[in-house]
Design a protein around this motif. Structure first.
Motif, PDB file in Angstrom:
ATOM      1  N   SER A  50      -6.982  -6.517   1.888  1.00 39.63           N
ATOM      2  CA  SER A  50      -8.206  -6.112   2.580  1.00 39.63           C
ATOM      3  C   SER A  50      -7.942  -4.968   3.541  1.00 39.63           C
ATOM      4  N   LEU A  51      -6.849  -5.054   4.253  1.00 42.52           N
ATOM      5  CA  LEU A  51      -6.519  -4.042   5.245  1.00 42.52           C
ATOM      6  C   LEU A  51      -6.165  -2.704   4.607  1.00 42.52           C
ATOM      7  N   SER A  52      -5.678  -2.728   3.392  1.00 47.81           N
ATOM      8  CA  SER A  52      -5.302  -1.481   2.736  1.00 47.81           C
ATOM      9  C   SER A  52      -6.515  -0.642   2.338  1.00 47.81           C
ATOM     10  N   TYR A  53      -7.701  -1.243   2.346  1.00 45.05           N
ATOM     11  CA  TYR A  53      -8.902  -0.469   2.057  1.00 45.05           C
ATOM     12  C   TYR A  53      -9.128   0.622   3.093  1.00 45.05           C
ATOM     13  N   ALA A  54      -8.816   0.344   4.349  1.00 41.29           N
ATOM     14  CA  ALA A  54      -9.091   1.309   5.415  1.00 41.29           C
ATOM     15  C   ALA A  54      -8.389   2.646   5.166  1.00 41.29           C
ATOM     16  N   PRO A  55      -7.066   2.681   4.998  1.00 44.41           N
ATOM     17  CA  PRO A  55      -6.452   3.985   4.728  1.00 44.41           C
ATOM     18  C   PRO A  55      -6.784   4.529   3.331  1.00 44.41           C
ATOM     19  N   ALA A  56      -7.021   3.649   2.377  1.00 40.98           N
ATOM     20  CA  ALA A  56      -7.337   4.118   1.022  1.00 40.98           C
ATOM     21  C   ALA A  56      -8.649   4.879   0.996  1.00 40.98           C
ATOM     22  N   MET A  57      -9.596   4.457   1.810  1.00 44.90           N
ATOM     23  CA  MET A  57     -10.892   5.127   1.843  1.00 44.90           C
ATOM     24  C   MET A  57     -10.874   6.388   2.716  1.00 44.90           C
ATOM     25  N   LYS A  58      -9.876   6.520   3.560  1.00 40.95           N
ATOM     26  CA  LYS A  58      -9.813   7.657   4.479  1.00 40.95           C
ATOM     27  C   LYS A  58      -9.038   8.849   3.918  1.00 40.95           C
ATOM     28  N   VAL A  59      -8.105   8.610   3.008  1.00 38.46           N
ATOM     29  CA  VAL A  59      -7.325   9.727   2.470  1.00 38.46           C
ATOM     30  C   VAL A  59      -8.164  10.492   1.458  1.00 38.46           C
ATOM     31  N   THR A  60      -7.845  11.770   1.305  1.00 38.10           N
ATOM     32  CA  THR A  60      -8.655  12.608   0.411  1.00 38.10           C
ATOM     33  C   THR A  60      -8.174  12.583  -1.038  1.00 38.10           C
ATOM     34  N   THR A  61      -6.858  12.352  -1.238  1.00 36.01           N
ATOM     35  CA  THR A  61      -6.339  12.293  -2.612  1.00 36.01           C
ATOM     36  C   THR A  61      -5.500  11.030  -2.776  1.00 36.01           C
ATOM     37  N   PRO A  62      -5.408  10.522  -3.996  1.00 38.34           N
ATOM     38  CA  PRO A  62      -4.588   9.322  -4.224  1.00 38.34           C
ATOM     39  C   PRO A  62      -3.111   9.530  -3.885  1.00 38.34           C
ATOM     40  N   GLN A  63      -2.632  10.748  -3.971  1.00 38.78           N
ATOM     41  CA  GLN A  63      -1.223  11.017  -3.679  1.00 38.78           C
ATOM     42  C   GLN A  63      -0.901  10.835  -2.199  1.00 38.78           C
ATOM     43  N   GLU A  64      -1.890  10.914  -1.353  1.00 35.74           N
ATOM     44  CA  GLU A  64      -1.671  10.730   0.081  1.00 35.74           C
ATOM     45  C   GLU A  64      -1.528   9.259   0.455  1.00 35.74           C
ATOM     46  N   PHE A  65      -2.049   8.380  -0.372  1.00 31.45           N
ATOM     47  CA  PHE A  65      -2.072   6.960  -0.035  1.00 31.45           C
ATOM     48  C   PHE A  65      -0.671   6.363   0.082  1.00 31.45           C
ATOM     49  N   GLY A  66       0.224   6.702  -0.817  1.00 27.97           N
ATOM     50  CA  GLY A  66       1.581   6.150  -0.808  1.00 27.97           C
ATOM     51  C   GLY A  66       2.325   6.429   0.488  1.00 27.97           C
ATOM     52  N   PRO A  67       2.420   7.686   0.917  1.00 29.79           N
ATOM     53  CA  PRO A  67       3.115   7.959   2.173  1.00 29.79           C
ATOM     54  C   PRO A  67       2.460   7.299   3.393  1.00 29.79           C
ATOM     55  N   VAL A  68       1.133   7.243   3.393  1.00 27.81           N
ATOM     56  CA  VAL A  68       0.444   6.616   4.527  1.00 27.81           C
ATOM     57  C   VAL A  68       0.791   5.131   4.593  1.00 27.81           C
ATOM     58  N   ILE A  69       0.712   4.455   3.471  1.00 27.87           N
ATOM     59  CA  ILE A  69       1.019   3.025   3.438  1.00 27.87           C
ATOM     60  C   ILE A  69       2.483   2.772   3.786  1.00 27.87           C
ATOM     61  N   ASN A  70       3.388   3.589   3.253  1.00 26.57           N
ATOM     62  CA  ASN A  70       4.805   3.408   3.564  1.00 26.57           C
ATOM     63  C   ASN A  70       5.106   3.668   5.026  1.00 26.57           C
ATOM     64  N   ALA A  71       4.398   4.594   5.642  1.00 26.29           N
ATOM     65  CA  ALA A  71       4.612   4.871   7.070  1.00 26.29           C
ATOM     66  C   ALA A  71       4.219   3.681   7.931  1.00 26.29           C
ATOM     67  N   VAL A  72       3.296   2.873   7.452  1.00 21.98           N
ATOM     68  CA  VAL A  72       2.871   1.683   8.191  1.00 21.98           C
ATOM     69  C   VAL A  72       3.639   0.446   7.729  1.00 21.98           C
ATOM     70  N   ALA A  73       3.818   0.313   6.426  1.00 25.13           N
ATOM     71  CA  ALA A  73       4.396  -0.909   5.863  1.00 25.13           C
ATOM     72  C   ALA A  73       5.877  -1.085   6.175  1.00 25.13           C
ATOM     73  N   MET A  74       6.641  -0.023   6.127  1.00 24.56           N
ATOM     74  CA  MET A  74       8.080  -0.166   6.364  1.00 24.56           C
ATOM     75  C   MET A  74       8.401  -0.645   7.780  1.00 24.56           C
ATOM     76  N   PRO A  75       7.860  -0.018   8.816  1.00 20.80           N
ATOM     77  CA  PRO A  75       8.132  -0.550  10.157  1.00 20.80           C
ATOM     78  C   PRO A  75       7.587  -1.965  10.349  1.00 20.80           C
ATOM     79  N   ALA A  76       6.404  -2.230   9.779  1.00 18.35           N
ATOM     80  CA  ALA A  76       5.830  -3.573   9.909  1.00 18.35           C
ATOM     81  C   ALA A  76       6.703  -4.610   9.221  1.00 18.35           C
ATOM     82  N   MET A  77       7.231  -4.267   8.043  1.00 21.27           N
ATOM     83  CA  MET A  77       8.094  -5.198   7.326  1.00 21.27           C
ATOM     84  C   MET A  77       9.383  -5.460   8.105  1.00 21.27           C
ATOM     85  N   LEU A  78       9.969  -4.405   8.639  1.00 16.42           N
ATOM     86  CA  LEU A  78      11.206  -4.576   9.400  1.00 16.42           C
ATOM     87  C   LEU A  78      10.965  -5.355  10.687  1.00 16.42           C
ATOM     88  N   LEU A  79       9.833  -5.125  11.361  1.00 20.33           N
ATOM     89  CA  LEU A  79       9.523  -5.853  12.588  1.00 20.33           C
ATOM     90  C   LEU A  79       9.103  -7.296  12.331  1.00 20.33           C
TER      91      LEU A  79
END
Length: 116
Positions: A17-46
């Motif tokens: 559900s939370l991934s909808y927010a950045p998915a709807m805000k990025v302009t191209t599908p290629q931007e979604f991966g880096p955005v999610i990884n920038a959030v997911a990696m620190p969150a996973m490690l923390l």
């Protein structure tokens, strides 16, 4: 094991559900991966997924307490070792449910806004 799967299910609902927010805000599908990884990696490690945060430095342990993912990971660990009826498990379950509800509300709100 079943309790652990319930927590993983709650986490799945929340993150999907939370991934909808950045998915709807990025302009191209290629931007979604880096955005999610920038959030997911620190969150996973923390969250303490790799190692319990209590094994790390004190500042990292304190910082990780501000992410709800840590409480989900700790709840799954407690469930797997058989600590079901404890106040820690109740608190962690409440955090997991609250996180799933909040994330679903955010995802639904963003989805509705984009639809108009």
């Amino acid at each position: 094991m079943l309790i652990g799967f319930v927590f993983v299910g709650l986490l799945t609902v929340a993150l999907a559900s939370l991934s909808y927010a950045p998915a709807m805000k990025v302009t191209t599908p290629q931007e979604f991966g880096p955005v999610i990884n920038a959030v997911a990696m620190p969150a996973m490690l923390l969250s303490g997924l790799m190692l319990p945060m209590t094994l790390g430095p004190a500042w990292l342990d304190i910082t990780s307490r501000f992410t709800p993912l840590r409480y989900l990971v700790d709840a799954v660990r407690d469930a797997y070792v058989g600590s079901y009826a404890t106040s820690h498990m109740l608190y962690r379950a409440l955090v997991a449910v609250a996180f799933a509800v909040a994330a679903t509300a955010v995802g639904a709100r963003v989805f509705r806004r984009v639809g108009h």
